[in-house]
Design a protein around this motif. Structure first.
Motif, PDB file in Angstrom:
ATOM      1  N   PRO A 103       0.804  -1.304  -0.220  1.00  0.00           N
ATOM      2  CA  PRO A 103      -0.022  -0.060  -0.109  1.00  0.00           C
ATOM      3  C   PRO A 103       0.912   1.316  -0.080  1.00  0.00           C
ATOM      4  CG  PRO A 103      -0.122  -1.115   2.087  1.00  0.00           C
ATOM      5  CD  PRO A 103       0.456  -2.171   1.185  1.00  0.00           C
ATOM      6  N   ALA A 104       1.925   1.284   0.750  1.00  0.00           N
ATOM      7  CA  ALA A 104       3.023   2.485   0.751  1.00  0.00           C
ATOM      8  C   ALA A 104       3.193   3.082  -0.891  1.00  0.00           C
ATOM      9  CB  ALA A 104       3.951   2.152   1.470  1.00  0.00           C
ATOM     10  N   ALA A 105       3.367   2.118  -1.677  1.00  0.00           N
ATOM     11  CA  ALA A 105       3.583   2.519  -3.001  1.00  0.00           C
ATOM     12  C   ALA A 105       2.709   2.876  -3.761  1.00  0.00           C
ATOM     13  CB  ALA A 105       4.462   1.272  -3.890  1.00  0.00           C
ATOM     14  N   HIS A 106       1.352   2.830  -3.471  1.00  0.00           N
ATOM     15  CA  HIS A 106       0.068   3.243  -3.872  1.00  0.00           C
ATOM     16  C   HIS A 106      -0.626   4.423  -3.406  1.00  0.00           C
ATOM     17  CE1 HIS A 106       0.562  -0.849  -5.840  1.00  0.00           C
ATOM     18  NE2 HIS A 106      -0.463  -0.485  -6.695  1.00  0.00           N
ATOM     19  N   LEU A 107      -0.163   4.688  -2.135  1.00  0.00           N
ATOM     20  CA  LEU A 107      -0.415   6.139  -1.647  1.00  0.00           C
ATOM     21  C   LEU A 107       0.318   7.074  -2.085  1.00  0.00           C
ATOM     22  CD1 LEU A 107      -1.297   4.568   2.149  1.00  0.00           C
ATOM     23  CD2 LEU A 107      -3.082   5.089   0.154  1.00  0.00           C
ATOM     24  N   GLY A 160       2.412   0.086   9.076  1.00  0.00           N
ATOM     25  CA  GLY A 160       1.926  -0.710   7.920  1.00  0.00           C
ATOM     26  C   GLY A 160       0.528  -1.329   7.972  1.00  0.00           C
ATOM     27  N   GLY A 161       0.083  -1.535   9.157  1.00  0.00           N
ATOM     28  CA  GLY A 161      -1.360  -1.993   9.118  1.00  0.00           C
ATOM     29  C   GLY A 161      -2.408  -0.942   8.804  1.00  0.00           C
ATOM     30  N   LEU A 162      -2.136   0.534   9.020  1.00  0.00           N
ATOM     31  CA  LEU A 162      -2.900   1.669   8.963  1.00  0.00           C
ATOM     32  C   LEU A 162      -2.846   1.804   7.339  1.00  0.00           C
ATOM     33  CD1 LEU A 162      -2.566   3.933  11.996  1.00  0.00           C
ATOM     34  CD2 LEU A 162      -4.559   2.897  11.140  1.00  0.00           C
ATOM     35  N   ALA A 163      -1.581   1.850   6.731  1.00  0.00           N
ATOM     36  CA  ALA A 163      -1.355   2.073   5.339  1.00  0.00           C
ATOM     37  C   ALA A 163      -2.430   0.941   4.695  1.00  0.00           C
ATOM     38  CB  ALA A 163      -0.095   2.037   4.910  1.00  0.00           C
ATOM     39  N   GLN A 164      -2.498  -0.325   5.163  1.00  0.00           N
ATOM     40  CA  GLN A 164      -3.269  -1.223   4.308  1.00  0.00           C
ATOM     41  C   GLN A 164      -4.585  -1.115   4.346  1.00  0.00           C
ATOM     42  OE1 GLN A 164      -1.924  -4.371   2.826  1.00  0.00           O
ATOM     43  NE2 GLN A 164      -3.781  -4.164   2.081  1.00  0.00           N
TER      44      GLN A 164
END
Length: 328
Positions: A103-107, A160-164
């Motif tokens: 997700p970090a790469a898509h936000l 990481g969980g919040l980004a997901q």
């Protein structure tokens, strides 16, 4: 399993990567499956077996050295023959919602989660007005258990969980006919895993407009798959080697392919016995069954590639119960 019309119909999907020196990596080979309206199909297998490459092919996100073959029909569109303009304007978000593996790469790193959600809501739902967009963005966050008091944070301020969860919220906004969830439970604790996959399942089950929706969930989390999937597709070394009802896979008679059975036996609440050996390199696959070197049922017959027959690609599959065989 069902006579409902497929939302997605994949036939012969193959992906090859052309590497320096002319070497080819067979990331996905001859994948055949449907995902029906109202259905969740879970695609499972070890890391590196080609699951995420298959997802990228369906979304037109493969790198320039990839070559594809086959067809992936979504309504009137063959996703494997669709151009980037159509993907950008018609497919991504509108026809296919993606919960990404990373997700970090898509936000967008320089914008808050709130601004990204509000923009997505405006683009995909037509909601207008500052107050209405704010309310809709908060409702979208709630669907993915993303805390409202973190909406004004930037992606780098999230765990990481919040980004997901933020990525999941964005994927659900458009209520797309096909939701493609690539490892949607990464970084989540067990309670949030259950809540997340339950929400993905609700996307399929709660269809107010009368149009069927489907979920293709790519995961190594077998507990999540058991919780929400209708059918299981087992992938090994780029090939789908078993396609079966989830109830049969996790219950009786169990997986028919020795690899699927090995995945279940490796779970702590089962035999807790790892599958011996390692998967083969996708750039150097054997001519026969790719699992033979790790399989205690292998014979000389396994030097020949087994076709997908009766929904299992194995020369020596485990027996099916009569009623399970009839459904296949």
């Amino acid at each position: 399993m069902t006579e409902r019309a497929p939302v997605l119909s994949v036939r012969g999907l193959s992906v090859r990567f052309l590497m320096p020196g002319g070497r080819r990596v067979a990331a996905v080979t001859d994948a055949h499956f449907d995902v029906a309206a109202g259905e969740c199909l879970a695609l499972i297998g070890e890391s590196g077996c080609g699951k995420s490459v298959l997802a990228s092919a369906l979304l037109g996100l493969l790198p320039g050295n990839a070559q594809t073959a086959g067809a992936a029909q979504l309504g009137d569109l063959d996703l494997l023959a669709t151009d980037e303009r159509t993907f950008a304007r018609t497919v991504r978000g509108r026809l296919v919602g993606l919960v990404p593996q990373s997700p970090a790469a898509h936000l967008t790193p320089v914008r808050t989660i709130r601004s990204q959600l509000e923009e997505t809501v405006a683009e995909l739902t037509g909601v207008r007005g500052r107050a209405a967009l704010r309310k809709a963005a908060e409702a979208a966050a709630g669907r993915a258990a993303f805390p409202v008091d973190h909406l004004d944070h930037h992606p780098h301020e999230l765990s990481g969980g919040l980004a997901q969860r933020a990525a999941t919220a964005l994927a659900l906004v458009g209520d797309a006919p096909l939701l493609l969830a690539d490892e949607p439970t990464t970084g989540l604790d067990r309670d949030l895993v259950d809540r997340t996959v339950d929400e993905l399942r609700r996307h399929v089950d709660n269809t107010a407009d009368g149009e069927g929706r489907a979920l293709l969930m790519i995961t190594h989390d077998l507990a999540a798959a058991e919780r929400v999937a209708d059918r299981i597709a087992v992938m090994y070394a780029g090939r789908i080697v078993e396609l079966t009802d989830a109830a049969d896979f996790f219950g009786a008679p169990g997986p028919r392919h020795p690899y699927g059975r090995g995945l279940l036996d490796a779970l702590p609440d089962r035999a807790f016995a790892p599958i011996p050996g390692l998967p083969p390199e996708l750039g150097a696959l054997p001519g026969g069954c790719a699992f033979a070197a790790r399989c205690d049922r292998a014979t000389d017959a396994c030097a020949v590639l087994p076709p997908l027959t009766g929904m299992v690609a194995c020369h020596h599959p485990h027996a099916a119960l009569p009623e399970a065989a009839d459904r296949a």
